[in-house]
Design a protein around this motif. Sequence first.
Motif, PDB file in Angstrom:
ATOM      1  N   LEU A 156     -10.988 -11.385  -8.412  1.00 56.32           N
ATOM      2  CA  LEU A 156      -9.844 -11.445  -7.719  1.00 56.32           C
ATOM      3  C   LEU A 156      -9.001 -10.828  -8.118  1.00 56.32           C
ATOM      4  CD1 LEU A 156      -8.964 -12.678  -4.866  1.00 56.32           C
ATOM      5  CD2 LEU A 156      -8.968 -15.003  -6.018  1.00 56.32           C
TER       6      LEU A 156
ATOM      7  N   ASN B 298     -16.282  -8.547  -5.931  1.00 56.22           N
ATOM      8  CA  ASN B 298     -14.911  -8.472  -5.814  1.00 56.22           C
ATOM      9  C   ASN B 298     -14.094  -9.093  -7.466  1.00 56.22           C
ATOM     10  OD1 ASN B 298     -15.047  -7.141  -3.387  1.00 56.22           O
ATOM     11  ND2 ASN B 298     -15.029  -8.810  -2.754  1.00 56.22           N
TER      12      ASN B 298
ATOM     13  N   MET C 269      -6.156  -8.161  -7.187  1.00 56.47           N
ATOM     14  CA  MET C 269      -6.230  -7.965  -6.298  1.00 56.47           C
ATOM     15  C   MET C 269      -4.692  -9.000  -6.161  1.00 56.47           C
ATOM     16  SD  MET C 269      -7.423  -6.000  -4.754  1.00 56.47           S
ATOM     17  CE  MET C 269      -7.199  -5.816  -3.534  1.00 56.47           C
TER      18      MET C 269
ATOM     19  N   ASN D 115      -1.775   1.000   0.941  1.00 57.82           N
ATOM     20  CA  ASN D 115      -0.490   0.227   1.296  1.00 57.82           C
ATOM     21  C   ASN D 115       0.246   1.306  -0.120  1.00 57.82           C
ATOM     22  OD1 ASN D 115      -1.747  -1.551   2.694  1.00 57.82           O
ATOM     23  ND2 ASN D 115      -1.581  -3.195   1.664  1.00 57.82           N
TER      24      ASN D 115
ATOM     25  N   GLY E 166      -2.686   1.549  -7.341  1.00 61.34           N
ATOM     26  CA  GLY E 166      -3.395   1.208  -5.805  1.00 61.34           C
ATOM     27  C   GLY E 166      -4.826   1.280  -6.291  1.00 61.34           C
TER      28      GLY E 166
ATOM     29  N   ARG F 233      -6.721  -0.749  -8.750  1.00 58.96           N
ATOM     30  CA  ARG F 233      -6.509  -2.128  -8.310  1.00 58.96           C
ATOM     31  C   ARG F 233      -7.410  -2.110  -7.327  1.00 58.96           C
ATOM     32  NH1 ARG F 233      -0.947  -5.064  -7.425  1.00 58.96           N
ATOM     33  NH2 ARG F 233      -2.394  -6.941  -6.739  1.00 58.96           N
ATOM     34  N   GLU F 234      -7.272  -1.433  -6.145  1.00 61.92           N
ATOM     35  CA  GLU F 234      -8.650  -1.720  -5.206  1.00 61.92           C
ATOM     36  C   GLU F 234     -10.099  -1.206  -5.961  1.00 61.92           C
ATOM     37  OE1 GLU F 234      -9.887   0.913  -1.267  1.00 61.92           O
ATOM     38  OE2 GLU F 234      -7.922   1.300  -1.834  1.00 61.92           O
TER      39      GLU F 234
ATOM     40  N   SER G 165      -2.342  -3.290  -3.733  1.00 59.24           N
ATOM     41  CA  SER G 165      -3.787  -3.885  -3.594  1.00 59.24           C
ATOM     42  C   SER G 165      -4.121  -2.642  -3.033  1.00 59.24           C
ATOM     43  CB  SER G 165      -3.586  -5.232  -3.092  1.00 59.24           C
ATOM     44  OG  SER G 165      -3.468  -4.974  -1.725  1.00 59.24           O
ATOM     45  N   THR G 166      -3.951  -2.084  -2.600  1.00 62.11           N
ATOM     46  CA  THR G 166      -4.580  -0.804  -2.458  1.00 62.11           C
ATOM     47  C   THR G 166      -4.016   0.883  -1.857  1.00 62.11           C
ATOM     48  OG1 THR G 166      -4.354  -1.096   0.149  1.00 62.11           O
ATOM     49  CG2 THR G 166      -6.335  -2.345   0.053  1.00 62.11           C
TER      50      THR G 166
ATOM     51  N   GLY H 106     -10.775  -4.137  -8.143  1.00 63.27           N
ATOM     52  CA  GLY H 106     -10.449  -5.395  -7.298  1.00 63.27           C
ATOM     53  C   GLY H 106     -11.668  -5.904  -6.218  1.00 63.27           C
ATOM     54  N   GLN H 107     -11.616  -4.923  -5.924  1.00 64.16           N
ATOM     55  CA  GLN H 107     -12.650  -5.009  -4.591  1.00 64.16           C
ATOM     56  C   GLN H 107     -14.124  -3.443  -4.684  1.00 64.16           C
ATOM     57  OE1 GLN H 107     -10.029  -6.171  -1.335  1.00 64.16           O
ATOM     58  NE2 GLN H 107     -10.049  -3.552  -0.698  1.00 64.16           N
TER      59      GLN H 107
END
Length: 238
Positions: free
Chosen positions: A186, A184, A189, A39, A148, A151-152, A35-36, A155-156
């Motif tokens: 979601l 965002n 994520m 990570n 990652g 998605r990051e 997700s980041t 996602g955000q």
Amino acid sequence: MADKTPGEIIKDGLWNNNPALVQVLGLCPLLAVTSTVVNAIGLGLATLLVLMGSNLAVSLIRNFVGESVRLPAFVMIIASFVTCAELLMQAFTYELYQILGIFIPLIVTNCAILGRADAFASRNAPGRALLDGAMMGLGFLAVLIVLGGMRELIGQGTLFVDMNLLLGPMAADWVVRPFEAYPNMLFMMLPPGAFMGLGLLIALKNSIDSKLEARRRVATPAPASSGSKRVRVTGNVS
């Protein structure tokens, strides 16, 4: 496999036989923790360490382990290196270790690691096995980072958030926010977004491979026809 050159081993790990995009192995942690970027890097580095260590160890003992206990021995070796990775993360990146949670111990069950130990390391010399582990690990790490980051960002609306969990206080200000007041998303994520992102990456790789193959066919001239020429014989028949 034993006759692969170092260049072919590198290409296989990074592109031609990438564990995430081609073999499609290790999807459980890949989809769960990407997700980041931080990570993804944390899990990818742990997997890289385990792959290199287990490949080297399996190659060193390959001539001393019988067929009946080969797989249990491989699992024990992989579990030992996973424990080492856990202890290192607990010592130096404890907060990131807590975020990744159960997915660090689950590296033991990663089919990509056990598959390389059985298919390559157990049949090749230590140097080649170590190179294969490094390239497969780097290929897996690259996919984790790209997924990652995707998605990051979607996602955000950020990149490199919480990098201080991995690199310490010097990375606290590395966060990039390319969009102001980003709403965002979601979906990206959550696991469905991870599936979609991985599918897009696999499709992109297949598209690139198809274009490269088409260019290769155009650049390679077709072999000349070697058919025999017909000779016409004329004459009077009495």
